[in-house]
Scaffold this active site. Structure first.
Site, mmCIF file in Angstrom:
data_model
loop_
_atom_site.group_PDB
_atom_site.id
_atom_site.type_symbol
_atom_site.label_atom_id
_atom_site.label_comp_id
_atom_site.label_asym_id
_atom_site.label_seq_id
_atom_site.Cartn_x
_atom_site.Cartn_y
_atom_site.Cartn_z
ATOM 1 C CG ASP A 68 -2.099 -0.850 1.129
ATOM 2 O OD1 ASP A 68 -2.499 -1.109 -0.006
ATOM 3 O OD2 ASP A 68 -2.628 -1.275 2.161
ATOM 4 C CG ASP A 78 -6.575 -4.047 1.425
ATOM 5 O OD1 ASP A 78 -6.732 -3.935 0.197
ATOM 6 O OD2 ASP A 78 -6.233 -3.100 2.152
#
Length: 972
Positions: free
Chosen positions: A409, A712
């Protein structure tokens, strides 16, 4: 033919199939539910036989009691069982009898806005219990001692000890015949003790890590302010704030919120999400996950009074997880042991000497290999914890060492997740000064609505107006802070001016959130949207200037607005836009067209100081870094360049940066061709991340993924190693991951990579060291017994070597830390042989040297040293042990010639070396009868010969070896 990546729309889950773990959860849930039902029935039966109370049917205390009165007897009359059953049975009628949520809050002396008074927390815990579950008693040291006795190598050693003891006493009498059998037993008990202590320590370490892992932080409202506390500190009556991805920490009731969907699959096994609201279904069950929306919850039951607590208590059991490396090592141990036993049996048949066969069998069994793995994993986990990486799954330690790609990320991992609003554009005009002074009043009011209502954050005023506390995500806190400080927004006054009608929570695909409100002053309804600037801009047809005039967005002005967004993005700013529309009463859905742009803000989130170095570390280790972010392509490029993912000052090559929509629209062949080239994927959804992980795995990569959000979770589960964020990560993400980064930092990712490589490397060091000893002993004893009928080593001496080298050697080599050279080596595949060509070269060189020297002493030693047989054997024994001491240093480096580099960091190696030498002196000089040794004057000769291990090791490392494993030629 290119491998095809499975398209996203074909990804499915078979909800009808349950793993064994899910079955255990389901059984535990049904057991808890059944016991609650039976208890409720029993209570009803007994209550009918008892005198009827004069109280109203569902009243548990007098509602007229003042909340602020002395709390000593507040909760004595509350029927706790009734509260527990009401939630677990989802009994709406009972809830109505309590006059709904408001009545229950009053009953529990809690305020729906301000929460509980912090003065009576201890009394609440005493009456209702704490929010913890009962755990089985911790396994003691003797449990692990007993478990160690069950290992096959230990059982074989025990059998050898009993046989040796019996034959020894029969042949040599009880006075001298007990030595060998007793010494084998001594070795067995020592190995059992060391193994048990190690496993006991590892169990304690797992429990301490589990305590940290389960210590989830949640938001509650107490004494009028929102604060983060541990879920273990939640009490009955607390007001808990729940957002997407949170785990519900206790049983309770829905107070207020929007669009709340709850996933109760962990409790019931049903994957369907449940709509929770104030009317038809206000019940919230602990252990469930918030799938969408947000709410405030009133806590009614905690700990063992919840189904979750009972299940957690019932399913707590042994963790018999075995890592891939441990499985492979067990096979290697079995193979070595079988080979040694075969040689022992053969020598017994050839020579007829039973004691020699027994000692060879004992030495051949490599019981130290499993111990080395246990020590290495335990040590690595402890060190990774020091580096803020908490291992949830043991195999992740090893797998991370084989990672070839890390998909990371941006926000919070590469950046600091400390947002600040640095730029604000009102239409085409950049506002540099205090915004509230230059913006028209009607536009300012609309901005206040957009910022104050379309948010999951909160503002709490402290003792004075200058002291404020902002609560929420970093983005929400930054926007609220800017709204209060620069736009003079009064949150309390704003909330009183309008009523929220409908909320659409942030959508990771649409990249926006919306709210509709009704103004109290004129009953007009406004729809407000907030989200990614380029996404919101497409919904707008007009914009405001600072004078309050509405202007049409024509092609020219739209281009200018797009340039403003791209310009801020190129500066590394996250761009968020606000838009609104006045709609007619009765509109049920939030309008998404014909909006008026209210403004665009740019938020700065600086890169972490160590992110660039961490990425360089991973790159030097041969691991590619790919940044996957929801930000626009300009922001993504700027941050990627700043962190070193993209090269500064170089043109971005074709295919290095893509957007999620383009990636998902590629054909299967295009994706497989391009996925290796991609370094940055912008404007991506969680499903784009999942698709990339699948493609990379299909191309043969070992993939590690970082994630923090609920969405996620699929990518974290799909990855070979999932790394979740410990600070801003949701509980769903953490439970789907293998490792939790406690500081959300990319540096911790590079640290896990180093320790993953180190685990594998340390095991290989010990295997090389251990096999050198085994090969040397087997050859010397076999040759000596066949040629002369006896062996130079006594059983006690061989077992002494086995004892110190298997246990102390494992401890010394298993605690070596990672080195720079380790990260520069080629990646280790998970299917490559444990014993590499380099290891064969090293161990055979040392074994040949030791065999040559010791056999020379065996046949010519008496003449060379002019000594008798017993002294000669003592010299052989002493030289052999000292050779292993010197070779332990050689084993520190499998490839590097400088074996002393970084040696000062491993104090344990020096301590073990010192202990080994001291114990060897005691064996030779003071335990002559027991060890069958004689005092030596020639210690210098033994040390000098053993020291040749170092130059031999240095020279052998100059000899190159082929990459193809030696054993592959034999298997043909």
């Amino acid at each position: 033919m290119a491998t095809k990546c499975q398209p996203l729309d074909s990804i499915s889950t078979d909800t009808a199939l349950f793993t064994e773990a899910k079955k255990r959860w389901r059984r535990a849930y049904l057991t808890a539910y059944f016991s609650n039902t039976m208890a409720s029935i029993a209570k009803n039966v007994f209550s009918k036989a008892l005198p009827v109370s004069e109280l109203p049917p569902y009243s548990v205390i007098d509602h007229s009691v003042d909340i602020k009165e002395d709390s000593q007897h507040h909760f004595n009359d509350i029927d706790q069982t009734q509260l527990v059953n009401m939630v677990q049975n989802k009994d709406v009628e009972t809830l109505r009898g309590f006059d709904g949520v408001k009545g229950l809050a009053k009953t529990l002396h809690s305020h729906l806005d301000d929460g509980v008074d912090g003065q009576d927390l201890s009394e609440r815990r005493a009456v209702f219990g704490s929010n913890t579950y009962q755990k089985p008693p911790r396994k003691g040291l003797f449990y692990f001692v007993f478990e160690a006795f069950k290992d096959a190598p230990i059982l074989i050693l025990m059998a050898c000890a009993v046989l040796s003891l019996g034959f020894g006493i029969k042949e040599d009498g009880i006075k001298d015949g007990w030595y060998e059998g007793a010494s084998i037993l001594l070795v067995v008990f020592f190995v059992i003790f060391v193994s048990a202590v190690s496993n006991f320590g590892q169990e304690k370490q797992f429990q301490s890590l589990s305590k940290i892992s389960n210590n989830i932080k949640t938001d509650v409202v107490r004494e009028g302010r929102r604060q983060k506390i541990s879920i273990f500190d939640i009490v009955v009556g607390d007001i808990v704030v729940l957002n997407v991805g949170d785990q519900i920490p206790a049983d309770g009731l829905f107070i207020d919120g929007h669009s709340l969907l709850v996933d109760e699959s962990s409790m019931t096994g049903e994957s369907e999400q449940i709509d929770v609201n104030a009317d038809s279904n206000p019940f919230l069950v602990s252990g469930a996950k918030v799938a969408d929306g947000y709410c405030l919850m009133l806590v009614l039951s905690v700990g063992m009074n919840t189904a979750w607590g009972k299940m957690m208590s019932s399913i707590m059991g042994d963790n018999h997880e075995q890592t891939p490396l441990q499985s492979r090592l067990n096979k290697l141990t079995s193979s070595i042991g079988k080979g040694g036993l075969a040689i022992a049996v053969l020598l017994r048949l050839v020579t007829g000497i039973f004691s020699t066969a027994v000692t060879i069998a004992v030495v051949a069994i490599p019981e130290g290999l499993p111990l080395a793995v246990t020590l290495t994993l335990a040590y690595s986990m402890k060190k990774m914890m020091d580096d803020k990486a908490m291992v949830r799954k043991l195999s992740a330690c090893e797998t991370m060492g084989s990672a070839t790609v890390i998909c990371t990320d941006k926000t919070g991992t590469l950046t600091m997740n400390q947002m600040t609003v640095t730029k604000f554009w009102l239409g085409l005009e950049y506002i540099e000064q205090q915004a509230s002074n230059v913006i028209a009043s009607q536009v300012l009011e609309l901005l206040h609505e957009a910022l104050g209502f379309n948010t999951t954050g909160s503002v709490f005023n402290q003792t004075s107006r200058s002291e404020r506390e902002y609560v929420g995500s970093p983005t929400e806190k930054a926007i609220l802070s800017w709204a209060v400080e620069d736009l003079d927004m009064d949150m309390e006054k704003l909330k009183q001016s309008s009523t929220v009608l409908h909320v659409e929570t942030f959508n990771s695909q649409k990249k926006r959130s919306g709210v509709s409100i009704k103004r109290n002053i004129d009953n007009t309804i406004h729809v407000h949207w907030k989200g990614a600037a380029e996404m919101v801009l497409t919904m707008c047809s007009e914009y405001y200037d600072n004078n309050g005039c509405k202007l049409i967005i024509n092609p020219d002005s739209r281009t200018q607005l797009e340039n403003i967004i791209s310009g801020m993005g190129a500066s590394g700013l996250r761009c968020i836009a606000f838009a609104y529309k006045k709609v007619l009463d009765g509109t049920e859905t939030l309008t998404e067209e014909g909006l008026t742009l209210l403004g665009i803000v740019g938020l700065k989130d600086p890169c972490r100081l160590g992110s660039k170095k961490a990425i360089e570390t991973c790159r030097s280790a041969g691991v590619e870094i790919k940044m996957i972010t929801g930000d626009n392509v300009f922001t993504a490029k700027a941050i990627a360049t700043e962190c070193g993912i993209l090269e500064l000052g170089q043109e971005v090559r074709d295919g290095e940066v893509v957007e999620g929509v383009d990636f998902r629209n590629f054909t299967d062949e295009e994706r497989m061709q391009r996925v290796d080239k991609i370094r940055v994927m912008a404007r991506s959804s969680p499903f784009d991340k999942l698709l990339m992980v699948k493609c990379l795995k299909e191309k043969g990569h070992v993939v590690a993924v970082t994630g923090d959000g609920t969405n996620d979770a699929p990518a974290l589960k799909e990855a070979d190693v999932g790394l979740s964020m410990g600070i801003y990560g949701t509980e769903v993400a953490k439970q789907s991951s293998d490792i939790v980064l406690l500081n959300d930092d990319i540096e911790s990712v590079s640290s896990t990579l180093k320790w993953g490589r180190c685990v594998y490397n340390n095991i290989q060091k010990f295997i090389q060291f251990h096999l050198t000893i085994n090969v040397t002993i087997l050859v010397i004893n076999s040759v000596a017994s066949v040629t002369s009928g006896y062996v130079p080593f006594s059983a006690v001496q061989l077992l002494w070597v086995n004892l110190i080298m298997d246990t102390l050697g494992a401890l010394a080599l298993a605690t070596e830390g990672p080195t720079k050279e380790l990260l520069n080596k080629p990646l280790m595949g998970q299917v490559e042989p444990l014993i590499t060509n380099i290891m064969w070269r090293n161990l055979l060189a040392q074994a040949i040297f030791q065999i040559t020297v010791l056999l020379t002493f065996q046949f010519k030693g008496k003449a060379i040293f002019n000594v008798d047989e017993r002294v000669k054997n003592t010299i052989i024994f002493n030289t052999f042990v000292l050779c292993q001491v010197f070779n332990m240093f050689n084993s520190r480096k499998l490839e590097e010639r400088n074996i002393f580099e970084g040696i000062h960091k491993n104090r344990l190696l020096f301590q073990i070396t010192g202990i080994t030498v001291i114990l060897q002196i005691v064996m030779v000089e003071f335990l002559k009868t027991f060890a069958e040794t004689e005092r030596l004057n020639g210690w210098g000769i033994c040390i000098g010969i053993a020291a040749f291990s170092w130059p031999i090791g240095w020279c052998m490392k100059l000899i190159p070896v082929p990459e193809k494993p030696f054993l592959s030629y034999i298997r043909r």
